[in-house]
Design a protein around this motif. Sequence first.
Motif, PDB file in Angstrom:
ATOM      1  N   UNK A   1      39.889  40.296  52.586  1.00 33.17           N
ATOM      2  CA  UNK A   1      39.774  41.020  51.467  1.00 33.17           C
ATOM      3  C   UNK A   1      38.394  41.266  51.321  1.00 33.17           C
ATOM      4  N   UNK A   2      38.159  42.224  50.510  1.00 35.24           N
ATOM      5  CA  UNK A   2      36.564  42.893  50.288  1.00 35.24           C
ATOM      6  C   UNK A   2      36.567  42.382  48.808  1.00 35.24           C
ATOM      7  N   UNK A   3      35.451  41.884  48.368  1.00 38.81           N
ATOM      8  CA  UNK A   3      35.088  41.547  46.976  1.00 38.81           C
ATOM      9  C   UNK A   3      33.856  42.329  46.464  1.00 38.81           C
ATOM     10  N   UNK A   4      34.067  42.833  45.267  1.00 38.44           N
ATOM     11  CA  UNK A   4      33.161  43.651  44.613  1.00 38.44           C
ATOM     12  C   UNK A   4      32.998  43.040  43.315  1.00 38.44           C
ATOM     13  N   UNK A   5      31.301  42.442  43.063  1.00 42.83           N
ATOM     14  CA  UNK A   5      31.109  42.023  41.643  1.00 42.83           C
ATOM     15  C   UNK A   5      30.333  42.969  40.831  1.00 42.83           C
TER      16      UNK A   5
ATOM     17  N   UNK B   1      45.133  47.235  45.441  1.00 46.17           N
ATOM     18  CA  UNK B   1      45.976  47.481  46.892  1.00 46.17           C
ATOM     19  C   UNK B   1      46.235  49.017  46.872  1.00 46.17           C
ATOM     20  N   UNK B   2      46.442  49.659  47.866  1.00 47.50           N
ATOM     21  CA  UNK B   2      46.821  51.066  48.020  1.00 47.50           C
ATOM     22  C   UNK B   2      48.551  50.995  47.973  1.00 47.50           C
ATOM     23  N   UNK B   3      49.175  49.858  48.123  1.00 43.99           N
ATOM     24  CA  UNK B   3      50.478  49.707  47.929  1.00 43.99           C
ATOM     25  C   UNK B   3      51.013  49.185  46.762  1.00 43.99           C
TER      26      UNK B   3
ATOM     27  N   UNK C   1      45.575  32.407  47.963  1.00 40.09           N
ATOM     28  CA  UNK C   1      44.579  31.289  47.606  1.00 40.09           C
ATOM     29  C   UNK C   1      43.236  31.731  47.075  1.00 40.09           C
ATOM     30  N   UNK C   2      42.877  32.990  47.748  1.00 37.87           N
ATOM     31  CA  UNK C   2      41.627  33.649  47.173  1.00 37.87           C
ATOM     32  C   UNK C   2      41.599  34.146  45.904  1.00 37.87           C
ATOM     33  N   UNK C   3      42.789  34.833  45.406  1.00 33.46           N
ATOM     34  CA  UNK C   3      42.950  35.158  44.208  1.00 33.46           C
ATOM     35  C   UNK C   3      42.852  33.987  43.273  1.00 33.46           C
ATOM     36  N   UNK C   4      43.645  33.086  43.371  1.00 28.07           N
ATOM     37  CA  UNK C   4      43.613  31.526  42.541  1.00 28.07           C
ATOM     38  C   UNK C   4      42.232  31.130  42.452  1.00 28.07           C
ATOM     39  N   UNK C   5      41.699  30.990  43.663  1.00 33.43           N
ATOM     40  CA  UNK C   5      40.224  30.230  43.627  1.00 33.43           C
ATOM     41  C   UNK C   5      39.549  31.209  42.844  1.00 33.43           C
ATOM     42  N   UNK C   6      39.553  32.512  42.868  1.00 36.79           N
ATOM     43  CA  UNK C   6      38.420  33.378  42.279  1.00 36.79           C
ATOM     44  C   UNK C   6      38.853  33.282  40.670  1.00 36.79           C
ATOM     45  N   UNK C   7      40.001  33.246  40.133  1.00 41.06           N
ATOM     46  CA  UNK C   7      40.431  33.004  38.763  1.00 41.06           C
ATOM     47  C   UNK C   7      39.881  31.598  38.360  1.00 41.06           C
ATOM     48  N   UNK C   8      39.827  30.662  39.358  1.00 35.95           N
ATOM     49  CA  UNK C   8      39.280  29.392  38.590  1.00 35.95           C
ATOM     50  C   UNK C   8      37.967  29.139  38.665  1.00 35.95           C
ATOM     51  N   UNK C   9      37.075  30.028  39.478  1.00 30.58           N
ATOM     52  CA  UNK C   9      35.704  30.123  39.459  1.00 30.58           C
ATOM     53  C   UNK C   9      34.928  30.789  38.507  1.00 30.58           C
TER      54      UNK C   9
ATOM     55  N   UNK D   1      36.282  42.220  41.634  1.00 28.75           N
ATOM     56  CA  UNK D   1      37.375  43.222  42.030  1.00 28.75           C
ATOM     57  C   UNK D   1      37.481  42.811  43.522  1.00 28.75           C
ATOM     58  N   UNK D   2      38.878  42.388  43.527  1.00 32.27           N
ATOM     59  CA  UNK D   2      39.350  41.934  45.210  1.00 32.27           C
ATOM     60  C   UNK D   2      40.249  43.022  45.536  1.00 32.27           C
ATOM     61  N   UNK D   3      39.765  43.730  46.772  1.00 32.25           N
ATOM     62  CA  UNK D   3      40.407  44.575  47.407  1.00 32.25           C
ATOM     63  C   UNK D   3      41.484  43.891  48.569  1.00 32.25           C
ATOM     64  N   UNK D   4      42.739  43.800  48.315  1.00 33.21           N
ATOM     65  CA  UNK D   4      43.752  42.895  48.908  1.00 33.21           C
ATOM     66  C   UNK D   4      44.297  43.489  50.146  1.00 33.21           C
TER      67      UNK D   4
END
Length: 256
Positions: A225-229, A177-179, A158-166, A148-151
Amino acid sequence: MAGASDNGGWSSDGGSPDDLPDLPEEWGVIVIPDDLSALSDEVDAVRAELRLTGPTTRWQRLMRRPAARKLRRIGTAAMRAPVLIISLAVLVTVASLFASAWPGPPRQPAVQRTASAAPERVQTLPALELVASDGQMVPLRGRLPAVILLVDGCACTALISDTIDAVGPEIAVITVSTLAASASAVGTPPTGATPQANGKTVRMLNDPAGSLRTHLRLADPDTTAAAVLVDRGTNIIRVVPRTLSTDDFRSDLARL
């Protein structure tokens, strides 16, 4: 020569009369001087002793009676018990003072417990329902394991794309996101939970009240961002409060 009757019952040769016993041998030889003045020293000594002794008083005569002596013995015996108790109490007090002042064997230092030594409490993902991009309510726990990425406030394409690849195909990537943001703003397709062409699931959810950030006690949003695994059992494996690179949590993906 006078007879026995003339000498008061004593024989003329100085021996004792037949009806009287002899003097004790331990007295030795008793010599009666012809001149009584020779006994003046002994008379003076006896008189001095009598003067020192003096006549007995009525109180002394009373205390010498058997009943008074018995009372004295009872009083003496009654006084022995309190004296003995007091003596034992003094001995115990002195012994305790010596024992407290005497240095004992050195104590082993207590092992100080640190936060790392204490068992860490496992935090679980809250059962929240967030808003999907199509306006539908989606349970946050609906697709696990997940990253979970709080963005909020982050240009995290780039972070989201790299996370999907990883991640592997069994791990979902969820952006929160809150918005309400457009799909192109975060680089994800406008779907609540749609499998992608590469076999991976990506969700874009909206948290208007910021409930997830509050529950995790994360700081206010900034440019990161904040990342939650989260594993399959809703247990939070790792929280990265600020990140812009998957290198900050790549090693923990295997634990999901």
